[in-house]
Design a protein around this motif. Structure first.
Motif, PDB file in Angstrom:
ATOM      1  N   GLY A 114     -26.740  52.740 -20.683  1.00 37.12           N
ATOM      2  CA  GLY A 114     -25.837  53.735 -20.136  1.00 37.12           C
ATOM      3  C   GLY A 114     -24.513  53.131 -19.702  1.00 37.12           C
ATOM      4  N   ILE A 115     -24.581  51.965 -19.049  1.00 40.78           N
ATOM      5  CA  ILE A 115     -23.362  51.265 -18.652  1.00 40.78           C
ATOM      6  C   ILE A 115     -22.541  50.916 -19.888  1.00 40.78           C
ATOM      7  N   MET A 116     -23.210  50.469 -20.931  1.00 35.89           N
ATOM      8  CA  MET A 116     -22.519  50.096 -22.162  1.00 35.89           C
ATOM      9  C   MET A 116     -21.881  51.304 -22.836  1.00 35.89           C
ATOM     10  N   LEU A 117     -22.526  52.471 -22.746  1.00 42.81           N
ATOM     11  CA  LEU A 117     -21.961  53.685 -23.349  1.00 42.81           C
ATOM     12  C   LEU A 117     -20.584  53.997 -22.773  1.00 42.81           C
ATOM     13  N   PHE A 118     -20.408  53.781 -21.473  1.00 42.97           N
ATOM     14  CA  PHE A 118     -19.103  54.035 -20.869  1.00 42.97           C
ATOM     15  C   PHE A 118     -18.035  53.145 -21.498  1.00 42.97           C
ATOM     16  N   GLU A 119     -18.422  51.920 -21.864  1.00 42.65           N
ATOM     17  CA  GLU A 119     -17.469  51.017 -22.498  1.00 42.65           C
ATOM     18  C   GLU A 119     -17.170  51.433 -23.931  1.00 42.65           C
ATOM     19  N   PHE A 120     -18.148  52.062 -24.586  1.00 42.00           N
ATOM     20  CA  PHE A 120     -17.908  52.636 -25.913  1.00 42.00           C
ATOM     21  C   PHE A 120     -16.801  53.690 -25.805  1.00 42.00           C
ATOM     22  N   VAL A 121     -16.846  54.450 -24.726  1.00 38.96           N
ATOM     23  CA  VAL A 121     -15.893  55.550 -24.544  1.00 38.96           C
ATOM     24  C   VAL A 121     -14.501  55.023 -24.205  1.00 38.96           C
ATOM     25  N   SER A 122     -14.422  54.123 -23.238  1.00 38.84           N
ATOM     26  CA  SER A 122     -13.117  53.677 -22.733  1.00 38.84           C
ATOM     27  C   SER A 122     -12.482  52.573 -23.561  1.00 38.84           C
ATOM     28  N   GLY A 123     -13.319  51.815 -24.282  1.00 38.76           N
ATOM     29  CA  GLY A 123     -12.792  50.711 -25.068  1.00 38.76           C
ATOM     30  C   GLY A 123     -12.433  49.486 -24.249  1.00 38.76           C
ATOM     31  N   ARG A 124     -12.939  49.405 -23.016  1.00 43.52           N
ATOM     32  CA  ARG A 124     -12.637  48.256 -22.154  1.00 43.52           C
ATOM     33  C   ARG A 124     -13.807  48.028 -21.191  1.00 43.52           C
ATOM     34  N   ARG A 125     -13.752  46.886 -20.530  1.00 43.05           N
ATOM     35  CA  ARG A 125     -14.789  46.591 -19.548  1.00 43.05           C
ATOM     36  C   ARG A 125     -14.774  47.631 -18.432  1.00 43.05           C
ATOM     37  N   ASN A 126     -15.954  47.859 -17.852  1.00 38.53           N
ATOM     38  CA  ASN A 126     -16.083  48.900 -16.827  1.00 38.53           C
ATOM     39  C   ASN A 126     -15.433  48.530 -15.503  1.00 38.53           C
ATOM     40  N   THR A 127     -15.385  47.255 -15.184  1.00 40.18           N
ATOM     41  CA  THR A 127     -14.884  46.820 -13.890  1.00 40.18           C
ATOM     42  C   THR A 127     -13.481  46.257 -14.018  1.00 40.18           C
ATOM     43  N   LYS A 128     -12.561  46.762 -13.201  1.00 41.42           N
ATOM     44  CA  LYS A 128     -11.176  46.283 -13.215  1.00 41.42           C
ATOM     45  C   LYS A 128     -10.785  45.873 -11.802  1.00 41.42           C
ATOM     46  N   PRO A 129     -10.711  44.561 -11.539  1.00 39.84           N
ATOM     47  CA  PRO A 129     -10.322  44.091 -10.200  1.00 39.84           C
ATOM     48  C   PRO A 129      -8.809  44.138 -10.000  1.00 39.84           C
ATOM     49  N   PHE A 130      -8.405  44.337  -8.735  1.00 40.48           N
ATOM     50  CA  PHE A 130      -6.988  44.345  -8.399  1.00 40.48           C
ATOM     51  C   PHE A 130      -6.685  43.201  -7.434  1.00 40.48           C
ATOM     52  N   ALA A 131      -5.410  42.872  -7.315  1.00 45.10           N
ATOM     53  CA  ALA A 131      -4.996  41.734  -6.490  1.00 45.10           C
ATOM     54  C   ALA A 131      -5.365  41.914  -5.026  1.00 45.10           C
TER      55      ALA A 131
END
Length: 258
Positions: A114-131
């Motif tokens: 299921g986690i991987m399916l979200f990446e299929f949709v967005s085309g990028r890793r699920n987690t995006k860290p900020f400064a």
């Protein structure tokens, strides 16, 4: 020749650096789901992979997916429905019961899928860290849009420029939300996932997993994988108990399509 199905930069790209179209992604998702059904239900012993992620899905020249890297896999005899294990897998794809070192079932692979399916949709890793230390978790945003009836196209990889089958996109997002439910008993089996992706059965709106709600509410304070095993186990049991009182079984939300 087999190539790794990996995410490069902000887009899913093939060996020729062309963005994978929606139909190709959908067929890769369906093929991977069918492979997991084989591991869970059709082998002599049930095989729990324990490390489902894009890097472990290989593609042949026709983009047919092959589930690979069984270094963390567990065999479960047909007389047993669960197995005890230490934490194993890749951060970001681990089911709550794996993190808490509780007994596991094949539903840990369902969660990772299921986690991987979200990446299929967005085309990028699920987690995006900020400064500033905050982390944007794509599944949290996706689940809120799906459940609140928002624009599902907003979730799609911008490189596809809206070229998708909206019904398939909605189906993938809904089943992904069901797959990542906190309580493994509320997740569908991989055979149910295949039927949904094939369009044999429909699936209703899922509830938002409690863990995603907590992430949205307290994302600036969340620190991953630093608690002791005992405290993680206690917290997971508490979360599971709370979820059980609020969420219905997914089988009650699956119905045959007319």
């Amino acid at each position: 020749m087999l190539i790794s199905f990996d995410f490069v930069g902000s887009a899913l790209k093939d060996k020729n650096t062309n963005v994978l179209d929606w139909n190709t992604r959908y067929q890769i998702a369906l093929g991977t789901a069918r492979g997991l059904v084989y591991l869970h239900q059709k082998c002599r012993d049930c095989i729990i992979h324990c490390d489902i992620k894009p890097d472990n899905i290989l593609l042949d020249d026709e983009y047919c997916p092959k589930v690979a890297d069984f270094g963390l896999a567990k065999l479960v005899g047909r007389d047993f429905s669960w197995v005890l294990t230490t934490m194993r897998g890749t951060r970001g794809y681990l089911a709550p019961e794996l993190i808490s070192e509780l007994a596991i079932t094949p539903k840990v692979d369902v969660y990772s899928f299921g986690i991987m399916l979200f990446e299929f949709v967005s085309g990028r890793r699920n987690t995006k860290p900020f400064a500033d230390g905050k982390v944007k978790f794509f599944p949290s945003w996706a689940a809120s849009i799906i459940i609140e009836g928002g624009d599902v196209l907003a979730l799609l990889d911008s490189n596809l420029e809206g070229n998708t089958d909206v019904e398939e996109l909605t189906r993938v997002c809904r089943v992904a939300c069901w797959c990542i439910q906190d309580d493994e008993t509320h997740r569908p089996s991989m055979s149910q996932v295949v039927q949904i992706l094939e369009g044999v059965i429909d699936v209703n709106l899922p509830p938002i997993p409690r863990s995603l709600e907590i992430f949205v509410e307290h994302q600036e304070n969340i620190i991953f994988f630093t608690e002791s095993s005992s405290s993680r186990s206690s917290q997971a049991r508490s979360n599971t108990s709370n979820a059980s009182s609020e969420v219905k079984s997914p089988t009650s939300l699956l119905s045959s399509m007319s």
